[in-house]
Design a protein around this motif. Structure first.
Motif, PDB file in Angstrom:
ATOM      1  N   PHE A 103      33.289  18.115  23.844  1.00 30.00           N
ATOM      2  CA  PHE A 103      32.063  18.859  24.148  1.00 30.00           C
ATOM      3  C   PHE A 103      31.799  19.898  23.058  1.00 30.00           C
ATOM      4  O   PHE A 103      30.684  20.014  22.550  1.00 30.00           O
ATOM      5  CB  PHE A 103      32.190  19.533  25.518  1.00 30.00           C
ATOM      6  CG  PHE A 103      30.942  20.242  25.951  1.00 30.00           C
ATOM      7  CD1 PHE A 103      29.932  19.547  26.581  1.00 30.00           C
ATOM      8  CD2 PHE A 103      30.787  21.598  25.733  1.00 30.00           C
ATOM      9  CE1 PHE A 103      28.768  20.190  26.979  1.00 30.00           C
ATOM     10  CE2 PHE A 103      29.636  22.256  26.129  1.00 30.00           C
ATOM     11  CZ  PHE A 103      28.619  21.548  26.753  1.00 30.00           C
ATOM     12  N   ILE A 104      32.833  20.641  22.696  1.00 37.09           N
ATOM     13  CA  ILE A 104      32.679  21.656  21.644  1.00 37.09           C
ATOM     14  C   ILE A 104      32.328  20.988  20.309  1.00 37.09           C
ATOM     15  O   ILE A 104      31.480  21.478  19.563  1.00 37.09           O
ATOM     16  CB  ILE A 104      33.958  22.511  21.534  1.00 37.09           C
ATOM     17  CG1 ILE A 104      34.122  23.349  22.804  1.00 37.09           C
ATOM     18  CG2 ILE A 104      33.923  23.408  20.302  1.00 37.09           C
ATOM     19  CD1 ILE A 104      35.474  24.019  22.935  1.00 37.09           C
ATOM     20  N   GLY A 105      32.954  19.858  20.041  1.00 40.31           N
ATOM     21  CA  GLY A 105      32.659  19.134  18.803  1.00 40.31           C
ATOM     22  C   GLY A 105      31.255  18.556  18.762  1.00 40.31           C
ATOM     23  O   GLY A 105      30.665  18.393  17.685  1.00 40.31           O
ATOM     24  N   ALA A 106      30.680  18.254  19.923  1.00 30.67           N
ATOM     25  CA  ALA A 106      29.333  17.680  19.981  1.00 30.67           C
ATOM     26  C   ALA A 106      28.247  18.753  19.937  1.00 30.67           C
ATOM     27  O   ALA A 106      27.068  18.419  19.751  1.00 30.67           O
ATOM     28  CB  ALA A 106      29.189  16.839  21.247  1.00 30.67           C
ATOM     29  N   LEU A 107      28.599  20.007  20.114  1.00 32.85           N
ATOM     30  CA  LEU A 107      27.594  21.076  20.101  1.00 32.85           C
ATOM     31  C   LEU A 107      26.769  21.136  18.817  1.00 32.85           C
ATOM     32  O   LEU A 107      25.542  21.232  18.882  1.00 32.85           O
ATOM     33  CB  LEU A 107      28.249  22.430  20.385  1.00 32.85           C
ATOM     34  CG  LEU A 107      28.580  22.708  21.849  1.00 32.85           C
ATOM     35  CD1 LEU A 107      29.375  24.006  21.961  1.00 32.85           C
ATOM     36  CD2 LEU A 107      27.325  22.776  22.680  1.00 32.85           C
ATOM     37  N   PRO A 108      27.385  21.069  17.620  1.00 30.68           N
ATOM     38  CA  PRO A 108      26.556  21.102  16.408  1.00 30.68           C
ATOM     39  C   PRO A 108      25.589  19.914  16.323  1.00 30.68           C
ATOM     40  O   PRO A 108      24.446  20.074  15.902  1.00 30.68           O
ATOM     41  CB  PRO A 108      27.578  21.054  15.265  1.00 30.68           C
ATOM     42  CG  PRO A 108      28.844  21.526  15.861  1.00 30.68           C
ATOM     43  CD  PRO A 108      28.806  21.116  17.296  1.00 30.68           C
ATOM     44  N   LEU A 109      26.034  18.757  16.760  1.00 28.63           N
ATOM     45  CA  LEU A 109      25.171  17.578  16.749  1.00 28.63           C
ATOM     46  C   LEU A 109      24.003  17.767  17.711  1.00 28.63           C
ATOM     47  O   LEU A 109      22.851  17.494  17.373  1.00 28.63           O
ATOM     48  CB  LEU A 109      25.974  16.333  17.137  1.00 28.63           C
ATOM     49  CG  LEU A 109      25.202  15.020  17.206  1.00 28.63           C
ATOM     50  CD1 LEU A 109      24.722  14.622  15.815  1.00 28.63           C
ATOM     51  CD2 LEU A 109      26.069  13.929  17.795  1.00 28.63           C
ATOM     52  N   ALA A 110      24.282  18.260  18.913  1.00 26.62           N
ATOM     53  CA  ALA A 110      23.235  18.459  19.910  1.00 26.62           C
ATOM     54  C   ALA A 110      22.264  19.557  19.495  1.00 26.62           C
ATOM     55  O   ALA A 110      21.085  19.510  19.855  1.00 26.62           O
ATOM     56  CB  ALA A 110      23.860  18.781  21.260  1.00 26.62           C
ATOM     57  N   ASN A 111      22.739  20.537  18.743  1.00 34.28           N
ATOM     58  CA  ASN A 111      21.864  21.619  18.284  1.00 34.28           C
ATOM     59  C   ASN A 111      21.015  21.211  17.087  1.00 34.28           C
ATOM     60  O   ASN A 111      20.038  21.884  16.766  1.00 34.28           O
ATOM     61  CB  ASN A 111      22.682  22.864  17.926  1.00 34.28           C
ATOM     62  CG  ASN A 111      23.130  23.608  19.160  1.00 34.28           C
ATOM     63  OD1 ASN A 111      22.442  23.604  20.176  1.00 34.28           O
ATOM     64  ND2 ASN A 111      24.279  24.245  19.064  1.00 34.28           N
ATOM     65  N   ALA A 112      21.388  20.141  16.403  1.00 37.44           N
ATOM     66  CA  ALA A 112      20.638  19.702  15.226  1.00 37.44           C
ATOM     67  C   ALA A 112      19.245  19.212  15.603  1.00 37.44           C
ATOM     68  O   ALA A 112      18.262  19.534  14.934  1.00 37.44           O
ATOM     69  CB  ALA A 112      21.409  18.614  14.485  1.00 37.44           C
TER      70      ALA A 112
END
Length: 125
Positions: free
Chosen positions: A23-32
Motif C-alpha cells: 500500500f505504501i509502495g503504491a501511494l506514489p503511483l496512485a498520486n501520479a
C-alpha cells in the motif's frame, strides 16, 4: 463461553505486513494520476483479508471468516473433518457440502477437535 474455550486459526501475519508495504509502495503511483487511485484497493483488500480470514471453533460451532462476512456451522451439521489433497482442512456437512476451513492445516485438526470438548479416536490422553 469464554475466549479460552475457543480456538482461532489465522493466516500468517506477514501477509498483513506485506499488504501494508505494498500500500505504501503504491501511494506514489496512485498520486501520479487520479485514474490510478484504484490501485490502492488491491493491497487494502489483501490487508483486510489477512486480518479477518480464518476459522474459529468452540464447543457450539465453527465460524468460517472471509474478507466480508462469516458463516456459522453448528457442530451437529458437521459429518466429518478431513483434508484435501493439498493438506487443507475441510468440513463435510450433512447436506453433502464441503467447506474449506481457512488457515487450518491437516496438522491442526487435533487442536480443532479439542475445541469441541471431544477427543480423537485412538488419541493418547
Amino acid at each position: 463461553m469464554s475466549r479460552s474455550d475457543s480456538v482461532r486459526f489465522r493466516y500468517n501475519q506477514a501477509i498483513l505486513a506485506a499488504a501494508i508495504i505494498a500500500f505504501i509502495g503504491a501511494l506514489p503511483l496512485a498520486n501520479a494520476r487520479t485514474y490510478l487511485l484504484p490501485v490502492l484497493l488491491v493491497p487494502l483488500a489483501v490487508g483486510i483479508w489477512a486480518w479477518r480470514a480464518g476459522t474459529d471453533a468452540d464447543a457450539r460451532e465453527l465460524r468460517v471468516r472471509a474478507l466480508a462476512g462469516q458463516r456459522r456451522i453448528p457442530w451437529d451439521h458437521v459429518v466429518e473433518l478431513a483434508t484435501d489433497p493439498r493438506g487443507r482442512a475441510v468440513a463435510r456437512l450433512d447436506d453433502g457440502q464441503e467447506v474449506l476451513l481457512p488457515a487450518v492445516r491437516a496438522t491442526d485438526l487435533p487442536r480443532l477437535v479439542s475445541a469441541t470438548g471431544q477427543t480423537l479416536p485412538g488419541a493418547a490422553g
